[in-house]
Design a protein around this motif. Structure first.
Motif, short mmCIF file in Angstrom:
data_model
loop_
_atom_site.label_atom_id
_atom_site.label_comp_id
_atom_site.label_asym_id
_atom_site.label_seq_id
_atom_site.Cartn_x
_atom_site.Cartn_y
_atom_site.Cartn_z
N UNK A 159 0.83 -1.21 0.00
CA UNK A 159 0.00 0.00 0.00
C UNK A 159 0.86 1.26 0.00
N UNK A 160 2.01 1.20 0.65
CA UNK A 160 2.92 2.35 0.62
C UNK A 160 3.46 2.56 -0.79
N UNK A 161 3.80 1.46 -1.48
CA UNK A 161 4.22 1.59 -2.88
C UNK A 161 3.12 2.21 -3.73
N UNK A 162 1.88 1.74 -3.55
CA UNK A 162 0.76 2.31 -4.28
C UNK A 162 0.66 3.82 -4.04
N UNK A 163 0.73 4.22 -2.77
CA UNK A 163 0.57 5.64 -2.42
C UNK A 163 1.65 6.49 -3.08
N UNK A 164 2.87 5.99 -3.11
CA UNK A 164 3.96 6.74 -3.74
C UNK A 164 3.76 6.85 -5.25
N UNK A 165 3.33 5.77 -5.88
CA UNK A 165 3.09 5.79 -7.32
C UNK A 165 1.97 6.75 -7.66
N UNK A 166 0.89 6.73 -6.88
CA UNK A 166 -0.23 7.64 -7.14
C UNK A 166 0.17 9.09 -6.95
#
Length: 405
Positions: free
Chosen positions: A369-376
């Motif tokens: 989820x942290x990876x997702x947040x950074x990509x978004x």
């Protein structure tokens, strides 16, 4: 957050990709997000819900199954046919992000759909396709080169590529894949636990009191289970093989003294792991190697190849032994070494269990989820979210100074 997960494999199939995708989708639901899974349809007659999956407390997960055909020569693997259903499913879900699990055929099409919709995609590298092409190749080097071209094409289009281990990340970077970061795999250390050891099962499998040495996984050429042949001939050792696949007939012929249990899942699988005295993984092409983690969680010492994902997992002479890859004689020597030393086996098993208990699927899911947040944030031109320590810190592999000769 709405997440479209495009995966080459999903239950009822049993493999590392299918398992990690299911755990990922379950975690997204538990955290209040809305995943959709798009995957090749299984063979006709396979038992699986056509439109949802779940009911395990995480809630039901909507699943779209694309018509598929078996991979020639390996019918257990399904290849999705071209279909408008993929684009319709992703567009209809209105995702914030597209998650591509081990993208190759369906995943490559999913990447194209994400690009057309202007949605960022995260590509999860999980299968050493170039290595598999080598294992199954018709012409030397040709399959590997074509596989790496395909991998680069798909992963270069992703906003981020997530590799499961340090060696896998290094391999991707060396072959020209940009924006690579680590995302390991979790393990259920409640299901895989030393308390599930079954002494009655041990006596049934090793009636002469032999040391029980086991392999768990797919029986296919790239797994090199044939490297256990020399170990299976050792006095006082009984080899147990759990799994199925196209190599099963040949392996049974080459290891007549071994016990082949076929596929096991759930509690039966956990009992098999915990009942082993030594676990051996022979495949040299693992980007991670989930079964090594499951053996360690079960309190079982491990032997693995000094290549790929096992380098991140096995602490040489602390939780197990690393051996030169593709070397059956080295496997047999390592097995003999541990078979002769029960105190050492117990110490390695305790250390392995301690090593993996913090690697929960919940921790790994939160890291995703942290990876997702950074990509978004990058996609929307926003400041990156505050950096917090990763729930699961990657391990930098250290090659043992001396491997068994």
């Amino acid at each position: 957050m709405r997440v479209a997960i495009v995966t080459e494999s999903f239950p009822p199939e049993v493999n590392g990709v299918a398992h990690s995708v299911l755990r990922t989708a379950e975690h997204l639901v538990r955290r209040g997000h809305r995943p959709l899974v798009v995957t090749p349809a299984p063979a006709r007659g396979a038992a699986c819900p056509p439109e949802t999956f779940g009911g395990t407390g995480a809630g039901e997960i909507p699943v779209v199954r694309i018509p598929s055909v078996p991979l020639p020569g390996y019918p257990q693997v399904r290849i999705a046919l071209p279909s408008r259903q993929l684009a319709a499913a992703i567009a209809g879900h209105r995702p914030d992000i597209v998650h591509l699990a081990s993208p190759f055929v369906l995943g490559a099409r999913g990447m194209q759909v994400a690009a057309r919709l202007g949605v960022p995609a995260v590509a999860v590298y999980q299968t050493d396709l170039a290595g598999y092409a080598h294992a199954y190749r018709a012409g030397r080097g040709l399959g590997e080169a074509a596989a790496w071209r395909r991998i680069r094409t798909v992963h270069r289009a992703a906003a981020r590529t997530l590799a499961p281990s340090t060696p896998a990340a290094q391999d991707l970077t060396a072959h020209g894949v940009p924006r690579v970061q680590l995302w390991p795999r979790g393990v259920d250390s409640a299901r895989f636990h030393p308390r599930h050891r079954d002494e009655a099962l041990h006596r049934a499998l090793a009636p002469g009191g032999e040391v029980l040495v086991g392999y768990v996984g797919r029986l296919a050429p790239e797994k090199r289970v044939d490297l256990l042949a020399a170990a299976s001939a050792l006095p006082g050792v009984r080899v147990v093989v759990v799994g199925d696949g196209p190599s099963a007939p040949g392996l049974k012929a080459s290891m007549p003294g071994a016990v082949f249990l076929g596929r096991r899942t759930g509690d039966a699988l956990a009992r098999c792991f915990a009942t082993l005295d030594v676990f051996v993984h022979t495949g040299p092409l693992e980007t991670f190697c989930q079964t090594i983690q499951e053996a360690m969680a079960s309190g079982v010492p491990v032997i693995g190849p000094a290549a790929g994902g096992p380098l991140d997992l096995v602490a040489h002479h602390r939780t197990g032994l690393l051996v030169p890859p593709r070397d059956g004689a080295a496997v047999a020597r390592a097995v003999a070494e541990l078979a002769a030393d029960p105190a050492r086996r117990a110490a390695y098993g305790r250390a392995g269990r301690a090593e993996v208990t913090a690697r929960t699927w919940e921790a790994v899911g939160d890291l995703l989820l942290r990876h997702y947040a950074e990509v978004l944030a990058e996609h929307r031109g926003l400041p990156l979210p505050p950096s917090v320590p990763a729930a699961v810190e990657p391990v930098t592999p250290v090659l043992p100074e001396e491997l068994p000769a």
